[in-house]
Design a protein around this motif. Structure first.
Motif: not given
Length: 264
Positions: A183-192, A207-214, A219-223, A228-232
């Motif tokens: 229930d959100y547009r995107a999740l922003v994470v910059s820490s493993g 897991l099917n919502q956009p995940l914004i990583v730094s 992104a590899t860890l997220a996979g 499923n939708v990492p955005v670097v």
């Protein structure tokens, strides 16, 4: 219907600028308070390092909170900073804090490095061929040994000073429900560490919502964790992460600045 929020996981005071950067693009933000940063009590080893700071040729600081701890200690023991020390920061936010609070010039990887900032830092020419130079590494508890190990392999005499600890927290019930329902547009994470922690609450919907990583490393860890939708993003700064959030959203809803997207 109200717009779905962007969830941000950055801990402490640094969450504020990130929220502002995303909100400036017309998107609501909610904070996931899932990590506390706690300064460690001063030990004899810490006090010795602070008192002998002028014996170090280089000081490498790995995070803004490590920088805060360093600034507090130097202000306590050194009313006037010693000269002849080269300061390094893993990211732009850490460098900006050191410059603002200590007035020192700070070496930092180029924002266009396009990779994990630790690896980018280690590519700086002045961190090669260190031949017995004393290097102080100011860091938090845990974390990767990459910087210390690499500098040691290049001949540096590295002292790693752990000045704070991270404490992971469970999301509050409302945030846990958002993660469970996507229930959100995107999740922003910059820490493993935070990403692995939050994955415990993420169902298939999340897991099917956009995940914004730094970084590509995240992104590899997220996979591996099933996202499923990492955005670097192009980096870990608020501006870079906000551009990536906009890129993951519908243009008419995100108020995307296309010039910024080209730069990012």
């Amino acid at each position: 219907m109200a717009k779905l929020p962007v969830l941000i996981s950055r801990p402490g005071e640094r969450a504020g600028p990130l929220a502002e950067a995303i909100e400036a693009r017309g998107l609501p933000v909610k904070r996931l308070d899932v990590m506390d940063l706690e300064p460690l009590p001063e030990t004899p080893a810490m006090r010795s390092a602070w008192l002998d700071i002028d014996h170090f040729r280089k000081v490498v600081v790995v995070s803004p909170f490590a920088a805060e701890c360093l600034v507090e200690a130097l202000n306590r023991y050194w009313p006037q900073l010693p000269v002849g020390i080269d300061y390094y920061a893993v990211g732009a936010s850490t460098a900006a804090l050191l410059h603002r609070r200590l007035g020192v010039r700070v070496h930092v990887p180029s924002p266009s490095a396009g990779e994990d900032t630790s690896e980018a830092l280690l590519k700086l020419a002045s961190l090669h061929a260190l031949d017995e130079q004393r290097v102080l590494l100011v860091a938090g508890e845990g974390g990767r040994p990459l910087i210390a190990d690499t500098l040691g392999s290049r001949g540096a005499r590295v002292t790693r000073l752990v000045v704070y600890r991270r404490r992971l927290l469970d999301p509050d019930p409302a945030m846990a429900a958002r993660l469970a329902n996507g229930d959100y547009r995107a999740l922003v994470v910059s820490s493993g560490e935070i990403l692995e922690h939050l994955a415990r609450w993420c169902t298939e919907a999340a897991l099917n919502q956009p995940l914004i990583v730094s970084s590509a490393r995240l992104a590899t860890l997220a996979g591996r964790l099933g996202f499923n939708v990492p955005v670097v993003a192009s980096g870990a700064t608020p501006a870079a992460l906000a551009v990536a959030v906009a890129r993951s959203s519908a243009p008419e809803e995100a108020d995307v600045d296309h010039d910024d997207l080209e730069k990012g």
